[in-house]
Design an enzyme around this catalytic site. Structure first.
Site, PDB file in Angstrom:
ATOM      1  N   GLU A   1      12.509 -27.295   0.798  1.00  0.00           N
ATOM      2  CA  GLU A   1      12.067 -27.427  -0.606  1.00  0.00           C
ATOM      3  C   GLU A   1      11.149 -28.628  -0.812  1.00  0.00           C
ATOM      4  O   GLU A   1      10.920 -29.054  -1.953  1.00  0.00           O
ATOM      5  CB  GLU A   1      13.270 -27.525  -1.551  1.00  0.00           C
ATOM      6  CG  GLU A   1      14.248 -26.379  -1.491  1.00  0.00           C
ATOM      7  CD  GLU A   1      13.665 -25.048  -1.931  1.00  0.00           C
ATOM      8  OE1 GLU A   1      12.441 -24.964  -2.167  1.00  0.00           O
ATOM      9  OE2 GLU A   1      14.439 -24.088  -2.017  1.00  0.00           O
TER      10      GLU A   1
ATOM     11  N   HIS B   1      20.321 -19.486  -7.941  1.00  0.00           N
ATOM     12  CA  HIS B   1      20.130 -20.500  -6.903  1.00  0.00           C
ATOM     13  C   HIS B   1      20.964 -21.755  -7.161  1.00  0.00           C
ATOM     14  O   HIS B   1      21.981 -21.957  -6.497  1.00  0.00           O
ATOM     15  CB  HIS B   1      18.632 -20.822  -6.785  1.00  0.00           C
ATOM     16  CG  HIS B   1      18.290 -21.697  -5.631  1.00  0.00           C
ATOM     17  ND1 HIS B   1      17.027 -21.804  -5.120  1.00  0.00           N
ATOM     18  CD2 HIS B   1      19.060 -22.542  -4.887  1.00  0.00           C
ATOM     19  CE1 HIS B   1      17.028 -22.628  -4.103  1.00  0.00           C
ATOM     20  NE2 HIS B   1      18.248 -23.099  -3.953  1.00  0.00           N
TER      21      HIS B   1
HETATM   22 ZN   LIG Z   1      18.926 -24.747  -2.846  1.00  0.00          ZN
END
Ligand SMILES: [Zn+2]
Length: 221
Positions: free
Chosen positions: A77, A160
């Site tokens: 991420e 998520h």
């Molecule tokens: Zn995550």
């Protein structure tokens, strides 16, 4: 010693604190800190046990997600974190977790309205839902970037987890815990199927103005 040592240590210390408090599990989530005066940030490595993590495991990346320092593979991420720092100059620390109560709201796409004064002063007018996009993709980065311009400090990512901001790490940790408390309280309230009341509109706006004033100060640091 690395010029980035203070940031690496701050990220590791936060991981250990959140692990001890039960907000992080094993390798889920990721944490980062903006490097002051540079277009760069310190971020946790990908898929690595927080209990084992040490300062030298933290990656230093620029805003194009190019590695400046560190041996480990950075969090998948990283692009999302870079996007936040580019979009929001007031944000100096980011915490992403899969904390359970807020994640439950992520499954039913339930934004949290303005329930408490402190919630608005710290997290924003409401906790909005960022539409689903797969982890580690440009789609998710763009979905996040378009949502966070409203100046809030907490978001729920559909199917998520959560995304939390702070002007410093202490704030980010506080905001993350506050979000989980609000999420649990809201879940209990909606389960009763009674009307969930909100704080009055003028109070919400006064509280949000305080948050915006705080953010302006952090944007200048
Ligand atoms: Zn995550």
């Amino acid at each position: 010693m690395s010029e980035f040592q203070i940031y690496k240590q701050q990220v590791v210390d936060t991981c250990h604190t959140l692990l001890e408090r039960g907000y992080l599990k094993a390798t889920e989530g990721n944490i980062s800190a903006r490097i002051k005066g540079q277009n760069a940030f310190a971020i946790t490595p990908s898929n690595y046990d927080y209990a084992k993590m040490q300062a030298e495991d933290i990656c230093i990346l620029d805003f194009e997600a190019q590695r400046l320092e560190g041996e480990m593979k950075p969090s998948v991420e990283s692009g999302m974190h870079a996007g936040v720092y580019q979009t929001r100059p007031d944000v100096h620390c980011i915490i992403h977790t899969h904390q359970p109560y807020a994640s439950a709201l992520a499954l039913i796409k339930a934004p949290i309205p303005a329930l408490f004064d402190e919630q608005v002063t710290r997290l924003g007018r409401s906790v909005e839902i960022i539409p689903y996009a797969p982890s580690g993709t440009g789609f998710l980065k763009n979905a996040v970037k378009s949502k966070i311009k409203n100046g809030n400090n907490a978001y729920i990512m559909q199917n998520h987890g959560v995304l939390i901001f702070g002007g410093n790490m202490e704030q980010a940790i506080h905001n993350m815990a506050l979000l989980e408390k609000c999420a649990l309280t809201y879940l209990i309230a909606i389960i009763t199927e009674k009307k969930v009341t909100r704080i009055p509109f003028p109070i919400r706006e006064i509280a949000f103005a305080k948050l915006r004033a705080d953010e302006k100060k952090f944007a200048k640091i």
